[in-house]
Design an enzyme around this catalytic site. Structure first.
Site, PDB file in Angstrom:
ATOM      1  N   PHE A 181       0.864  -1.191   0.000  1.00 19.34           N
ATOM      2  CA  PHE A 181       0.000   0.000   0.000  1.00 19.34           C
ATOM      3  C   PHE A 181       0.892   1.230   0.000  1.00 19.34           C
ATOM      4  O   PHE A 181       1.698   1.426   0.912  1.00 19.34           O
ATOM      5  CB  PHE A 181      -0.927   0.028   1.219  1.00 19.34           C
ATOM      6  CG  PHE A 181      -1.935   1.143   1.125  1.00 19.34           C
ATOM      7  CD1 PHE A 181      -3.136   0.953   0.446  1.00 19.34           C
ATOM      8  CD2 PHE A 181      -1.675   2.394   1.663  1.00 19.34           C
ATOM      9  CE1 PHE A 181      -4.056   1.987   0.321  1.00 19.34           C
ATOM     10  CE2 PHE A 181      -2.590   3.433   1.543  1.00 19.34           C
ATOM     11  CZ  PHE A 181      -3.790   3.227   0.873  1.00 19.34           C
ATOM     12  N   ASP A 186       9.384   2.896   1.329  1.00 14.52           N
ATOM     13  CA  ASP A 186       8.238   3.672   1.775  1.00 14.52           C
ATOM     14  C   ASP A 186       8.099   3.485   3.283  1.00 14.52           C
ATOM     15  O   ASP A 186       7.593   2.461   3.752  1.00 14.52           O
ATOM     16  CB  ASP A 186       6.991   3.201   1.030  1.00 14.52           C
ATOM     17  CG  ASP A 186       5.736   3.949   1.455  1.00 14.52           C
ATOM     18  OD1 ASP A 186       5.785   4.670   2.470  1.00 14.52           O
ATOM     19  OD2 ASP A 186       4.700   3.803   0.785  1.00 14.52           O
ATOM     20  N   LYS A 189       2.670  10.676   7.633  1.00 12.09           N
ATOM     21  CA  LYS A 189       1.983  10.280   8.867  1.00 12.09           C
ATOM     22  C   LYS A 189       2.566  10.948  10.130  1.00 12.09           C
ATOM     23  O   LYS A 189       2.322  12.113  10.355  1.00 12.09           O
ATOM     24  CB  LYS A 189       1.988   8.754   8.992  1.00 12.09           C
ATOM     25  CG  LYS A 189       1.102   8.073   7.930  1.00 12.09           C
ATOM     26  CD  LYS A 189       0.757   6.662   8.330  1.00 12.09           C
ATOM     27  CE  LYS A 189       0.106   5.867   7.220  1.00 12.09           C
ATOM     28  NZ  LYS A 189      -1.323   6.042   7.096  1.00 12.09           N
TER      29      LYS A 189
HETATM   30  N1  PLP Z   1       2.563   4.552   2.119  1.00 16.62           N
HETATM   31  C1  PLP Z   1       2.243   3.765   3.150  1.00 16.62           C
HETATM   32  C2  PLP Z   1       3.199   2.694   3.556  1.00 16.62           C
HETATM   33  C3  PLP Z   1       1.044   3.933   3.844  1.00 16.62           C
HETATM   34  O1  PLP Z   1       0.740   3.128   4.870  1.00 16.62           O
HETATM   35  C4  PLP Z   1       0.172   4.967   3.432  1.00 16.62           C
HETATM   36  C5  PLP Z   1      -1.115   5.182   4.129  1.00 16.62           C
HETATM   37  O2  PLP Z   1      -1.591   4.371   4.878  1.00 16.62           O
HETATM   38  C6  PLP Z   1       0.539   5.769   2.337  1.00 16.62           C
HETATM   39  C7  PLP Z   1       1.744   5.541   1.709  1.00 16.62           C
HETATM   40  C8  PLP Z   1      -0.366   6.861   1.864  1.00 16.62           C
HETATM   41  O3  PLP Z   1      -0.360   7.915   2.761  1.00 16.62           O
HETATM   42  P1  PLP Z   1      -1.510   9.045   2.676  1.00 16.62           P
HETATM   43  O4  PLP Z   1      -2.779   8.398   3.102  1.00 16.62           O
HETATM   44  O5  PLP Z   1      -1.018  10.113   3.620  1.00 16.62           O
HETATM   45  O6  PLP Z   1      -1.547   9.510   1.259  1.00 16.62           O
END
Ligand code: PLP
Length: 420
Positions: free
Chosen positions: A147, A232, A261
């Protein structure tokens, strides 16, 4: 005017949301009995408009590292607010430069440059673009179950069909391989690969830890193929797993790291791409090739600077490691008691997932915890996994309380699990 009855206000808020924001989600709120909106939150607690308090083990999907409204982060934002909230964008902003310097100092290895944005998906978009412009190659290799967010590029490298299919065609040239399988990764990476993108621990995929050696193998595969490695750390970063960045557990340094986050300390939204000199070198010739109006704004940067200070001063990564080990042990004991209901408990630091034996058991556990005033939620790409991700500042007494709620809730679910 007399103060509005909280119940009347609650129904007005829910029906406004239902009529003008998201009817489907409003139905879920009603179905779960969540008819009262949240009104205040401090530390690890959220209070709704009816005065009911909930111990939060979800942290807004991992946002509340230092807890809701950490005084040092709030004070920094308040001070910045009185001076200048948003940047003119014509003059240089001090908090932006200071944050870049601070993050570069804390990031592992040769990650020295920062680009600021406003969310996790935006950080991923930036990293994908930086990889393409740096390598001159089109392709990406990502993991099934991953994700990375829901904008087009981030969705293209995410690995769950249910979110992807309605928006196809997505970015071309993306290959997905099973997470944790270094041989499959090796086969997928080639001369057209700009980057491999991975979460060090898959969060929304269901809190999936990589086999030891996997991230190091990914690093080696990328180096051999001349591709970049993007990690990520939007969910795993900022102390959540017991180190400031999860890649530090395995001693692997990516070319680009995505953060968001908890970077804003649960007070401001902010995202960042942190990268090597090489991965940022395109900015030298084209400083405006990738930009964001709000990215790196003074308020968000002040929040992030204060958050990093709190992380260090209160050793939040160390707290996550200690409290996480204790919580994991207790939840594992519970899992052993209820094998019909819980398949496995796994995690690192305060990033823990409870994998249930069936999807219905996940929903039932969530509802049972809610009845005990504990907030926990399933992972987005795997509904069978309930995540346990409390704020890192949760106290030992609060953890005991959470464990007691899990104990009772699991007993309740186990009694009916055959019918779920
Ligand atoms: N990358 C990871 C690993 C995530 O867990 C998330 C959101 O849960 C995102 C990217 C996307 O972040 P956002 O919801 O702030 O766009």
């Amino acid at each position: 005017m007399p103060p509005e009855d909280p119940a009347v206000r609650a129904e007005a808020v829910l029906s406004a949301f239902e009529r003008h924001a998201n009817p489907g989600q409003a139905r879920v709120f009603r179905f779960m009995g969540l008819v009262n909106f949240e009104a205040e939150a401090h530390g690890a607690w959220v209070r709704d408009v009816a005065g009911q308090e909930y111990l939060d083990c979800a942290s807004g999907y991992g946002v509340m590292g230092p807890g809701y409204g950490h005084p040092a982060v709030v004070a920094a934002v308040q001070e910045q607010l009185t001076k200048q909230a948003m940047s003119s964008r014509v003059l240089l902003s001090e908090p932006t430069a200071r944050l870049a310097e601070r993050l570069a100092g804390l990031a592992p290895g040769d990650l020295e440059y920062c680009f600021f944005c406003n969310s996790g998906a935006e950080a991923v978009e930036g990293a994908l673009k930086f990889a393409r412009v740096t390598t001159g190659r089109p392709g990406f290799v990502a993991a099934l179950g991953a994700f990375h967010g829901k904008t087009f590029g981030a969705l293209s490298v995410s690995g769950r069909d249910v979110y992807r299919r309605p928006f196809e065609p997505l970015l071309p040239g993306v290959t997905h391989v099973p997470f944790g399988d270094a041989a499959a990764l090796d086969r997928a990476v080639g001369p057209g690969t700009a980057a491999v993108i991975l979460e060090p621990i898959q969060g929304e995929g269901g809190v999936i830890l990589p086999p030891d050696g996997y991230l190091a193998a990914a690093r080696e595969i990328c180096d051999r193929a001349g591709a970049l490695l993007i990690l990520d750390e939007v969910q795993t970063g900022m102390g959540r797993t017991g180190r400031l960045f999860a890649c530090e557990h395995w001693g692997v340094v990516p070319d680009l790291m995505c953060l968001a986050k908890a970077l804003g300390g649960g007070v401001m939204p902010i995202g960042a791409v942190v990268g090597t000199e090489r991965a940022f070198s395109f900015f030298a010739a084209a400083p405006l090739l990738h930009t964001s109006t709000f990215g790196g704004n003074p308020l968000a940067c002040a929040a992030a600077l204060a958050t990093l200070e709190v992380m260090e001063r209160e050793d939040l990564p160390g707290q996550a490691a200690r409290k996480g080990a204790r919580l994991l042990g207790r939840l594992a004991d519970l899992a052993a008691r209820y094998p019909r209901t819980v398949r496995e408990v796994r995690g690192k630091g305060l990033m823990i997932g409870l994998e249930m034996t069936r999807e219905g058991a996940g929903g039932a556990l969530m509802a049972s915890l809610l009845a005990r005033r504990v907030l926990a939620v399933h992972t987005l790409n795997n509904e069978r996994v309930i995540r346990v991700m409390p704020p890192l500042v949760i106290t030992d007494a609060e953890l005991d309380r959470a464990t007691a709620a899990f104990t009772d809730a699991l007993a309740e679910v186990d009694a009916v699990v055959e019918e779920l």
